[in-house]
Design an enzyme around this catalytic site. Structure first.
Site, PDB file in Angstrom:
ATOM      1  N   CYS A   1       0.822  -1.195   0.000  1.00  0.00           N
ATOM      2  CA  CYS A   1       0.000   0.000   0.000  1.00  0.00           C
ATOM      3  C   CYS A   1       0.870   1.266   0.000  1.00  0.00           C
ATOM      4  O   CYS A   1       1.575   1.538  -0.951  1.00  0.00           O
ATOM      5  CB  CYS A   1      -0.971  -0.053   1.183  1.00  0.00           C
ATOM      6  SG  CYS A   1      -2.416   1.000   1.020  1.00  0.00           S
ATOM      7  N   HIS A   2       0.869   2.052   1.089  1.00  0.00           N
ATOM      8  CA  HIS A   2       1.725   3.227   1.212  1.00  0.00           C
ATOM      9  C   HIS A   2       3.105   2.873   1.781  1.00  0.00           C
ATOM     10  O   HIS A   2       3.990   3.727   1.825  1.00  0.00           O
ATOM     11  CB  HIS A   2       1.064   4.275   2.116  1.00  0.00           C
ATOM     12  CG  HIS A   2      -0.134   4.935   1.509  1.00  0.00           C
ATOM     13  ND1 HIS A   2      -1.380   4.341   1.501  1.00  0.00           N
ATOM     14  CD2 HIS A   2      -0.284   6.124   0.888  1.00  0.00           C
ATOM     15  CE1 HIS A   2      -2.239   5.147   0.907  1.00  0.00           C
ATOM     16  NE2 HIS A   2      -1.603   6.232   0.523  1.00  0.00           N
TER      17      HIS A   2
END
Length: 188
Positions: free
Chosen positions: A113-114
């Protein structure tokens, strides 16, 4: 296909407040179930706050402070996402060095994800094929990575995925890479 054994392996999870809870807990549970010793490393002792997107989640006990550990102590690293989590981690030089050291030692790293924001900050993605949450795409490309929109990408021991929907593939590939160990071609 049987899950590879991680018996005798030690895997670090680097996270802080704002970690996307499922991106911490699901890999944690599966990697632990595969036999690894798992350690939650953070910026400070105590607990960190998980989130479910923008909603507050559970708190998690920190096992070690990043100032007190080194990559040498672990066989692999997991970088969960959440927007605030990697953003807070990437301004901490010790945390960035910790991530970079896994690459210097050719150890497998899994980021979702991030989480790949930490890879950008550690300057370890140039020439690598990766994926991430779409808003991190430009940062990864600017850092020299080849960004692709795929469920799970593995490039010489670096496992990346886009979002919580990709967790089954992410966890499976991360366990496989942690079981294999060091990657001679993985360079900084």
């Amino acid at each position: 296909m049987a899950t590879p054994s991680l018996q005798g392996k030690s895997i670090a999870f680097l996270a802080t407040d704002g970690v996307e809870q499922v991106e911490l807990t699901q890999p944690w549970e599966q990697i632990k179930a595969a036999g690894a010793k798992v350690t939650l490393v953070s910026l400070e002792s105590g607990q960190i706050q998980g989130v479910h997107h923008e909603k507050q989640g559970d708190k998690f006990d920190v096992d070690a402070v990043v100032d007190d550990v080194s990559a040498e102590q672990f066989d692999g690293l997991v970088l969960p996402g959440g927007v605030f989590n990697p953003d807070a981690l990437r301004v901490n030089e010790t945390a960035v060095d910790f991530v970079r050291d896994f690459f210097k030692q050719h150890k497998p790293v899994a980021a979702i994800c991030h989480g790949p924001w930490m890879l950008v900050e550690a300057n370890v993605v140039e020439g690598r094929k990766v994926t991430s949450w779409p808003s991190v795409k430009t940062d990864l490309r600017n850092a020299g990575a080849e960004w692709v929109d795929q469920e799970c990408v593995c490039d010489e021991g670096l496992v990346t995925s886009r979002n919580p929907d990709d967790l089954p593939a992410f966890c499976s590939k991360a366990i496989e890479e942690f079981a294999e160990g060091k990657h001679a071609q993985q360079t900084v």
